[in-house]
Scaffold this active site. Structure first.
Site, PDB file in Angstrom:
ATOM      1  N   GLU A   6      37.879  18.203  16.407  1.00 38.22           N
ATOM      2  CA  GLU A   6      36.763  17.703  17.212  1.00 38.22           C
ATOM      3  C   GLU A   6      36.418  18.737  18.289  1.00 38.22           C
ATOM      4  OE1 GLU A   6      35.749  13.818  20.042  1.00 38.22           O
ATOM      5  OE2 GLU A   6      37.828  14.359  19.616  1.00 38.22           O
ATOM      6  N   HIS A   7      37.428  19.176  19.019  1.00 36.02           N
ATOM      7  CA  HIS A   7      37.273  20.221  20.031  1.00 36.02           C
ATOM      8  C   HIS A   7      38.213  21.373  19.669  1.00 36.02           C
ATOM      9  CE1 HIS A   7      36.915  16.249  22.118  1.00 36.02           C
ATOM     10  NE2 HIS A   7      35.805  16.790  22.599  1.00 36.02           N
ATOM     11  N   GLN A  62      43.266  16.155  26.864  1.00 37.68           N
ATOM     12  CA  GLN A  62      42.870  15.311  25.734  1.00 37.68           C
ATOM     13  C   GLN A  62      43.896  14.212  25.477  1.00 37.68           C
ATOM     14  OE1 GLN A  62      39.608  16.377  25.927  1.00 37.68           O
ATOM     15  NE2 GLN A  62      39.736  15.416  23.916  1.00 37.68           N
ATOM     16  N   ASP A  71      32.918  17.793  28.024  1.00 40.76           N
ATOM     17  CA  ASP A  71      32.925  16.348  28.226  1.00 40.76           C
ATOM     18  C   ASP A  71      31.869  15.911  29.227  1.00 40.76           C
ATOM     19  OD1 ASP A  71      34.962  15.829  26.445  1.00 40.76           O
ATOM     20  OD2 ASP A  71      36.545  15.844  27.955  1.00 40.76           O
ATOM     21  N   GLN A  95      32.343  -6.886  17.999  1.00 37.26           N
ATOM     22  CA  GLN A  95      31.272  -7.867  18.190  1.00 37.26           C
ATOM     23  C   GLN A  95      29.996  -7.217  18.715  1.00 37.26           C
ATOM     24  OE1 GLN A  95      34.317  -7.954  19.566  1.00 37.26           O
ATOM     25  NE2 GLN A  95      34.299  -8.670  21.681  1.00 37.26           N
ATOM     26  N   HIS A 145       6.793   8.811 -16.699  1.00 38.26           N
ATOM     27  CA  HIS A 145       6.625   9.728 -15.574  1.00 38.26           C
ATOM     28  C   HIS A 145       5.576  10.793 -15.913  1.00 38.26           C
ATOM     29  CE1 HIS A 145      10.187   7.824 -14.013  1.00 38.26           C
ATOM     30  NE2 HIS A 145      10.277   8.668 -12.988  1.00 38.26           N
ATOM     31  N   HIS A 176      43.411  10.735  27.112  1.00 39.61           N
ATOM     32  CA  HIS A 176      42.476   9.735  26.616  1.00 39.61           C
ATOM     33  C   HIS A 176      43.162   8.500  26.069  1.00 39.61           C
ATOM     34  CE1 HIS A 176      38.319  11.211  26.738  1.00 39.61           C
ATOM     35  NE2 HIS A 176      38.811  12.426  26.587  1.00 39.61           N
ATOM     36  N   THR A 206      40.376  10.896  19.731  1.00 39.85           N
ATOM     37  CA  THR A 206      39.970  12.231  20.138  1.00 39.85           C
ATOM     38  C   THR A 206      41.055  13.251  19.838  1.00 39.85           C
ATOM     39  OG1 THR A 206      39.002  13.493  21.975  1.00 39.85           O
ATOM     40  CG2 THR A 206      40.863  12.067  22.498  1.00 39.85           C
TER      41      THR A 206
END
Length: 432
Positions: free
Chosen positions: A330-331, A261, A364, A192, A423, A264, A239
């Site tokens: 990602e890492h 990690q 981080d 939302q 053109h 998370h 993650t």
């Protein structure tokens, strides 16, 4: 705790298909969020309040956070935490300013033939800050600071309302917003919030041009659904960390970083890639000790035991590099001899952490780098959130008569080849 994938005998013709991944059905989630986004578009603030009751179990007194609540949160921020936040802000701003580069470049291709590129900031952005299992106040820094450095005129932040804080977002999130001078903050979470930013809500929130920031699968699904109506940074999944390590790595540190990690989310991915069975066994032993002592042990066990996590055994570091490039973490941490040389050979990673003194936790919070990074292998084609995420490259073409005459026949030839004679005529008309 970590399952083992032994790839030492594999030719790795298609290593990506063999590697652990989080199971993420975004398309199914899109159908879940479709009526949510439609309700916000149709009924605005009324729908936002109903959805907060439904998903966050609280009906906020204020959808837009009052200024006094933000200032109170800042005044009550723990001094030690405030010092840490201010350091993180300074470092992220310093790196962002370096990333900015020049606002305009120009190339003179011939006398009177000039092409310039202007970097123009997005006018208004909506920044999403998660507040579920972990209230990520650090994500405020990672979103707001590069947007400010880029020159974005209007910045709005949304974060879920919290029942324990009277329907306001987490006070640390509010405090960091206040510290950064962000005045427009909404107690709205999930899909939302994305819908509010994308459609706008009359009398509450103007629509934005770009939505950025991490979130759960429903935030990702709302971004996918509304992309086009609004710009998005990425579709970030759970993650993940990959650690490329050899026999000389410290198993205690490797385990600690895998655990960090996994903390998370139960869907977080922790992957160890190593050519040393002895190290793999030592890391497994360390994980058992560290997880048993962890505050969020159940969550960590679920993440480490899930299909998205594993120890991957490889023949040598050469094969290890093939694996980490295919994974596109990602890492990515490098715990090897001559770690800088090995890191320089990596092609696919959101961020690379070199050596035992550069843990992901540093990135981080206080490294100065971004922590909003591509996941699920998207590092093969995408970058993390940075200053340029909030800028658009616009070409400015300025030719004079002689410069256009110089290329006129070439334009006409190419236009004729594409069966677009008008053109070419648009050029020749200028010399009739």
């Amino acid at each position: 705790m970590l399952r083992t994938l032994d790839l030492r005998q594999s030719d790795l013709a298609d290593p990506g298909s063999l590697l652990p991944r989080a199971e993420l059905d975004v398309e199914a989630a899109v159908e879940v969020v479709r009526p949510i986004c439609a309700a916000v578009a149709e009924r605005g603030a009324e729908a936002l309040l109903e959805l907060s009751e439904r998903f966050d179990r609280v009906r906020p007194e204020h959808l837009r956070v009052p200024a006094e609540a933000m200032q109170q949160a800042l005044a009550e921020l723990d001094p030690t935490l405030r010092e840490a936040v201010e350091l993180a802000v300074r470092r992220r701003r310093q790196v962002s300013e370096a990333e900015l580069g020049t606002a305009r470049t120009e190339v003179e291709l011939a006398p009177g033939a000039l092409v310039a590129q202007r970097m123009i900031p997005v006018r208004r952005v909506g920044l999403y800050v998660p507040g579920g299992l972990a209230p990520l106040s650090s994500s405020v820094i990672m979103n707001v600071v590069p947007a400010q450095v880029a020159g974005v005129e209007s910045i709005a932040v949304a974060s879920p309302p919290q029942a324990e804080f009277g329907g306001l977002p987490h006070p640390t999130i509010l405090a960091v917003c206040a510290l950064l001078g962000v005045e427009e903050v909404y107690a709205v979470g999930g899909a939302q919030a994305v819908a509010m930013f994308a459609h706008g809500v009359e009398g509450l929130c103007r629509r934005v041009d770009l939505v950025t920031g991490p979130g759960n699968i429903y935030v990702v699904a709302a971004k996918r659904l509304l992309k086009g109506l609004v710009g998005i940074d990425s579709e970030a999944g759970p993650t993940e960390i990959a650690v490329l390590a050899d026999a000389g790595a410290d198993p205690r540190l490797v385990a600690a970083d895998l655990v960090s990690q996994a903390e998370h989310d139960p869907s977080a991915g922790s992957v160890l890639v190593t050519d040393s069975e002895a190290l793999a066994e030592a890391v497994a032993a360390e994980l058992a000790v560290q997880v048993s002592a962890a505050r969020h042990g159940d969550r960590i066990r679920a993440a480490l035991g899930g299909p998205q996590s594993a120890t991957v055994l490889v023949r040598d570091l050469e094969q290890g590099l093939v694996v980490v490039d295919a994974y596109g973490a990602e890492h990515l941490e490098i715990h090897t001899a001559d770690a800088e040389r090995v890191a320089a050979r990596v092609r696919n990673a959101g961020a690379i952490f070199v050596g035992p003194w550069s843990p992901v936790s540093l990135g981080d919070y206080c490294a100065g780098s971004t922590h909003v990074l591509p996941t699920g292998g998207a590092a093969a084609h995408s970058s993390g959130l940075n200053v340029k995420s909030f800028l658009r490259a616009v070409n400015v073409i300025s030719y004079d008569r002689d410069a256009l005459r110089l290329v006129a026949r070439h334009i006409e030839a190419m236009a004729e080849a594409e069966d677009l004679p008008a053109h070419g005529a648009a050029v020749s008309a200028r010399f009739a």
